[in-house]
Design a protein around this motif. Structure first.
Motif, PDB file in Angstrom:
ATOM      1  N   GLN A 189       0.816  -1.218   0.000  1.00 44.06           N
ATOM      2  CA  GLN A 189       0.000   0.000   0.000  1.00 44.06           C
ATOM      3  C   GLN A 189       0.852   1.272   0.000  1.00 44.06           C
ATOM      4  O   GLN A 189       0.365   2.349  -0.337  1.00 44.06           O
ATOM      5  CB  GLN A 189      -0.931   0.015   1.221  1.00 44.06           C
ATOM      6  N   LEU A 190       2.115   1.154   0.348  1.00 46.08           N
ATOM      7  CA  LEU A 190       3.003   2.325   0.394  1.00 46.08           C
ATOM      8  C   LEU A 190       3.491   2.722  -0.995  1.00 46.08           C
ATOM      9  O   LEU A 190       4.087   3.789  -1.160  1.00 46.08           O
ATOM     10  CB  LEU A 190       4.197   2.055   1.313  1.00 46.08           C
ATOM     11  N   ARG A 191       3.269   1.861  -1.974  1.00 41.75           N
ATOM     12  CA  ARG A 191       3.658   2.133  -3.371  1.00 41.75           C
ATOM     13  C   ARG A 191       5.130   2.547  -3.482  1.00 41.75           C
ATOM     14  O   ARG A 191       5.475   3.477  -4.221  1.00 41.75           O
ATOM     15  CB  ARG A 191       2.763   3.195  -3.984  1.00 41.75           C
ATOM     16  N   GLY A 192       5.976   1.877  -2.736  1.00 42.90           N
ATOM     17  CA  GLY A 192       7.413   2.120  -2.823  1.00 42.90           C
ATOM     18  C   GLY A 192       7.955   3.185  -1.895  1.00 42.90           C
ATOM     19  O   GLY A 192       9.174   3.295  -1.734  1.00 42.90           O
ATOM     20  N   GLU A 193       7.085   3.957  -1.264  1.00 46.83           N
ATOM     21  CA  GLU A 193       7.559   5.014  -0.368  1.00 46.83           C
ATOM     22  C   GLU A 193       8.272   4.398   0.837  1.00 46.83           C
ATOM     23  O   GLU A 193       7.763   3.497   1.488  1.00 46.83           O
ATOM     24  CB  GLU A 193       6.376   5.856   0.117  1.00 46.83           C
ATOM     25  N   GLY A 194       9.466   4.883   1.110  1.00 46.10           N
ATOM     26  CA  GLY A 194      10.244   4.383   2.238  1.00 46.10           C
ATOM     27  C   GLY A 194      11.189   3.250   1.882  1.00 46.10           C
ATOM     28  O   GLY A 194      11.880   2.721   2.737  1.00 46.10           O
ATOM     29  N   PHE A 195      11.212   2.865   0.605  1.00 40.21           N
ATOM     30  CA  PHE A 195      12.088   1.787   0.135  1.00 40.21           C
ATOM     31  C   PHE A 195      12.979   2.334  -0.976  1.00 40.21           C
ATOM     32  O   PHE A 195      12.557   3.167  -1.767  1.00 40.21           O
ATOM     33  CB  PHE A 195      11.269   0.619  -0.438  1.00 40.21           C
ATOM     34  N   GLU A 196      14.219   1.837  -1.054  1.00 42.94           N
ATOM     35  CA  GLU A 196      15.131   2.204  -2.132  1.00 42.94           C
ATOM     36  C   GLU A 196      15.684   0.922  -2.744  1.00 42.94           C
ATOM     37  O   GLU A 196      16.308   0.113  -2.044  1.00 42.94           O
ATOM     38  CB  GLU A 196      16.281   3.054  -1.587  1.00 42.94           C
ATOM     39  N   LEU A 197      15.447   0.738  -4.032  1.00 43.63           N
ATOM     40  CA  LEU A 197      15.959  -0.450  -4.712  1.00 43.63           C
ATOM     41  C   LEU A 197      17.459  -0.305  -4.945  1.00 43.63           C
ATOM     42  O   LEU A 197      17.913   0.725  -5.439  1.00 43.63           O
ATOM     43  CB  LEU A 197      15.233  -0.653  -6.037  1.00 43.63           C
ATOM     44  N   LEU A 198      18.204  -1.349  -4.576  1.00 41.22           N
ATOM     45  CA  LEU A 198      19.656  -1.355  -4.746  1.00 41.22           C
ATOM     46  C   LEU A 198      20.078  -2.349  -5.821  1.00 41.22           C
ATOM     47  O   LEU A 198      21.268  -2.513  -6.092  1.00 41.22           O
ATOM     48  CB  LEU A 198      20.329  -1.705  -3.414  1.00 41.22           C
ATOM     49  N   ALA A 199      19.106  -3.017  -6.417  1.00 43.67           N
ATOM     50  CA  ALA A 199      19.343  -3.993  -7.479  1.00 43.67           C
ATOM     51  C   ALA A 199      18.158  -3.903  -8.432  1.00 43.67           C
ATOM     52  O   ALA A 199      17.214  -3.145  -8.181  1.00 43.67           O
ATOM     53  CB  ALA A 199      19.461  -5.404  -6.884  1.00 43.67           C
ATOM     54  N   ALA A 200      18.202  -4.673  -9.502  1.00 47.08           N
ATOM     55  CA  ALA A 200      17.129  -4.650 -10.493  1.00 47.08           C
ATOM     56  C   ALA A 200      16.650  -6.071 -10.781  1.00 47.08           C
ATOM     57  O   ALA A 200      17.395  -7.037 -10.615  1.00 47.08           O
ATOM     58  CB  ALA A 200      17.623  -3.997 -11.780  1.00 47.08           C
ATOM     59  N   GLU A 201      15.395  -6.173 -11.201  1.00 45.34           N
ATOM     60  CA  GLU A 201      14.848  -7.461 -11.599  1.00 45.34           C
ATOM     61  C   GLU A 201      15.744  -8.025 -12.702  1.00 45.34           C
ATOM     62  O   GLU A 201      16.139  -7.313 -13.619  1.00 45.34           O
ATOM     63  CB  GLU A 201      13.417  -7.267 -12.104  1.00 45.34           C
TER      64      GLU A 201
END
Length: 148
Positions: free
Chosen positions: A79-91
């Protein structure tokens, strides 16, 4: 035998302690959960393999043996739609066990009224195949369980 590492530091608990029946009743698969320490940190890959799915709040790593591990960062965090997370890798990236995949702040998740507990699930596994489940304090990169 696959050694599955703790993706975050905290206290290892059983899946039954996860406040979501999809995980607590084992509907996704067997495994363990971690009640994370409440400080910003990096979430590491529990096994070596390829990132099959990557969302800010969850990811799946599939090893060369075809076994997939789901790491879900908190409950209802989609529900946060990515807010508060940082991707450090990629699919699609190839990762080693213990390599950072996502950065997050569990205290921020909790402050927003959500549980920061992290289920770590062996996908498509039989319950009896998951053994030697850690109990108590773990650091990111410590062995969490074994998948026979």
């Amino acid at each position: 035998m696959t050694a599955v590492l703790a993706p975050v530091a905290g206290t290892a608990v059983g899946l039954t302690a996860v406040p979501d029946p999809v995980f607590s009743e084992g509907l996704v698969g067997p495994g363990a959960a971690i009640d994370p320490v409440r400080r910003p940190g990096r979430v590491v890959s529990p096994i070596a393999g390829r990132i099959h799915k990557l969302h800010p709040h969850a990811f799946v790593v599939v090893g060369d043996d075809g076994r997939g591990i789901l790491v879900h960062l908190g409950i209802d965090t989609v529900q946060l739609r990515g807010e508060g997370f940082e991707l450090l890798a990629a699919e699609g990236d190839r990762v080693s066990a213990g390599q950072p995949v996502v950065a997050w702040n569990p205290a921020g998740i909790e402050a927003g009224g959500r549980s920061p507990v992290c289920p770590v699930v062996a996908l498509d596994a039989f319950a009896e195949a998951v053994t030697e489940i850690a109990d108590g304090v773990v650091d990111a990169g410590d062995e969490l369980f074994r998948w026979a």
